[in-house]
Structures are given as structure tokens and as C-alpha cells.
Scaffold this active site. Structure first.
Site, mmCIF file in Angstrom:
data_model
loop_
_atom_site.group_PDB
_atom_site.id
_atom_site.type_symbol
_atom_site.label_atom_id
_atom_site.label_comp_id
_atom_site.label_asym_id
_atom_site.label_seq_id
_atom_site.Cartn_x
_atom_site.Cartn_y
_atom_site.Cartn_z
ATOM 1 N N LYS A 158 0.828 -1.204 0.000
ATOM 2 C CA LYS A 158 0.000 0.000 0.000
ATOM 3 C C LYS A 158 0.864 1.255 0.000
ATOM 4 O O LYS A 158 0.629 2.191 -0.768
ATOM 5 C CB LYS A 158 -0.926 0.012 1.231
ATOM 6 C CG LYS A 158 -1.905 1.182 1.219
ATOM 7 C CD LYS A 158 -2.659 1.308 2.534
ATOM 8 C CE LYS A 158 -1.814 1.991 3.565
ATOM 9 N NZ LYS A 158 -2.569 2.370 4.784
ATOM 10 N N ASP A 180 -6.674 0.604 1.130
ATOM 11 C CA ASP A 180 -6.716 0.619 2.595
ATOM 12 C C ASP A 180 -8.082 0.101 3.045
ATOM 13 O O ASP A 180 -8.857 -0.433 2.241
ATOM 14 C CB ASP A 180 -6.438 2.025 3.133
ATOM 15 C CG ASP A 180 -7.534 3.024 2.775
ATOM 16 O OD1 ASP A 180 -8.473 2.666 2.020
ATOM 17 O OD2 ASP A 180 -7.461 4.163 3.260
#
Length: 214
Positions: free
Chosen positions: A124, A142
Site C-alpha cells: 500500500k 486501505d
């Protein structure tokens, strides 16, 4: 698992997102690729607001890996002590700064694989840097995007990597660059976890979520 929304619906949804916010940006404050890398690494299990408060003074002094090494672990730890897991995060930031200096000439690499070898940097974090600084249409998934992707069926998936692939596979190309920003903002301020704000949702009529709130 239900399939992703059809192409025409995806176009309609992202057209509305783009009309409302033509140029969405990360809410983390940064000055260059290195400070964004640090900010995202610090944001794990912390809010963007909390990270911004902690890094405001830090980034006024530090903007390169070498400056971070010159600052040192103790001073960095003191600067970010209001952030969760700050001791381990400080160690990671010093370690990744050293690697950037010694192996990359002080530059942040433009490669997901290279970024993910850095301490404290996962997929991420790497995708945020690739997207926001290097303008590669990487999708940083997320908890907000995971929820919105599944709830709306924009990008359904059983885990974050499946949702990432679903965005890449189903969101039309003209919207790929900004897709994860729009989805984060939508999840953060409208399609919230406990009580989605369906009444003010710009895509309420296009969303198949059955448990809509009044």
C-alpha cells in the site's frame, strides 16, 4: 461473491466523483517523494491528521534521506512520539533512509519491488508513492477502499490485493490514476463503516448496497 458493477455504471460513478473533485490528492502533507514515503510509512494504524501534526516540524528540517540520518534516531523518535508504534516506525525510517543513501544515491526508487524491500514499506505504501509522486496508476487499497469496493461492488474482493486487482480490471482507464483517491475520500467522509451517509451520497442511485440508511 457478486460480480463488479458493469462498465457503464463504473463510468457513471467515476464521472460523478471527478465532477465533485477533479483533482483529488492524498491528505498527507509532504514536500517530495522521500517525505511522502516517510509520511505513509508513519500512517500505518494512525490517522492522516495525526501524522501531519507530527511531521509538520520534522519536514521543515528534513527533506532527504541524508538529512534524516543526520537528525538521528533519538531526535526522530521525539518528533513522532504522538504517533502509534512510534519507536518501531522511527527505527524503520532511519533504516530505510540508510538504504536509500547507500543503494539508491539518496533517491526514492520508481519500482514497487524496490520500494517494498525498504523497512516498514508494504504494498500500500509503495502504491501511494508510485501514484502520488510518480503518477503511475497504482491502487493503494486501505480499509476504506476495501469497504467501499465491496459494499458498492465497484471493486469486490476477498482481500486487499483482490480489491486492488478488481480496480485495475474494472475501473475504466480514464479514471485509474485518481481512482484510489476518490474511493478513499468517499469511504472516509460518505460511505463510512458503521453508518454510511447514503442520504448525501452522490452515487446512491447507482449503488447496489441494500442496507441503505435514511
Amino acid at each position: 461473491m457478486a460480480p463488479a458493477l458493469p462498465y457503464v455504471t463504473q463510468v457513471a460513478i467515476f464521472s460523478r466523483f471527478r465532477e465533485a473533485e477533479p483533482h483529488p490528492l492524498t491528505e498527507l502533507e509532504y514536500t517530495n517523494a522521500f517525505t511522502l514515503l516517510v509520511a505513509v510509512a508513519l500512517s500505518a494504524q494512525a490517522t492522516d491528521v495525526g501524522v501531519n501534526k507530527a511531521t509538520k516540524a520534522l519536514f521543515a528540517r528534513v527533506s532527504t534521506p541524508q538529512q534524516m540520518l543526520d537528525l538521528g534516531l533519538d531526535a526522530l523518535t521525539e518528533n513522532i512520539k504522538t504517533i502509534g508504534l512510534f519507536r518501531q516506525k522511527a527505527k524503520n525510517v532511519i533504516a530505510l533512509s540508510r538504504i536509500l543513501v547507500e543503494e539508491y544515491g539518496g533517491e526514492v526508487p520508481q519500482s514497487r519491488a524496490a520500494l517494498m524491500t525498504l523497512p516498514g514499506v508494504g504494498r500500500k505504501t509503495a502504491n501511494v508513492v508510485l501514484n502520488s509522486v510518480f503518477h503511475f496508476p497504482a491502487q493503494a487499497v486501505d480499509t476504506h477502499i476495501f469497504r467501499v469496493g465491496n459494499r458498492t461492488r465497484i471493486a469486490p474482493g476477498r482481500d486487499v490485493e483482490a480489491v486492488e486487482r478488481a480496480i485495475e480490471d474494472n475501473v475504466p482507464v480514464p479514471f485509474q490514476q485518481n481512482a484510489h483517491h476518490w474511493l478513499i475520500l468517499h469511504g472516509r467522509y460518505v460511505c463510512q463503516a458503521r453508518r454510511p451517509r447514503c442520504k448525501i451520497c452522490p452515487i446512491e442511485d447507482l449503488c447496489p448496497y441494500e442496507e441503505k440508511t435514511e
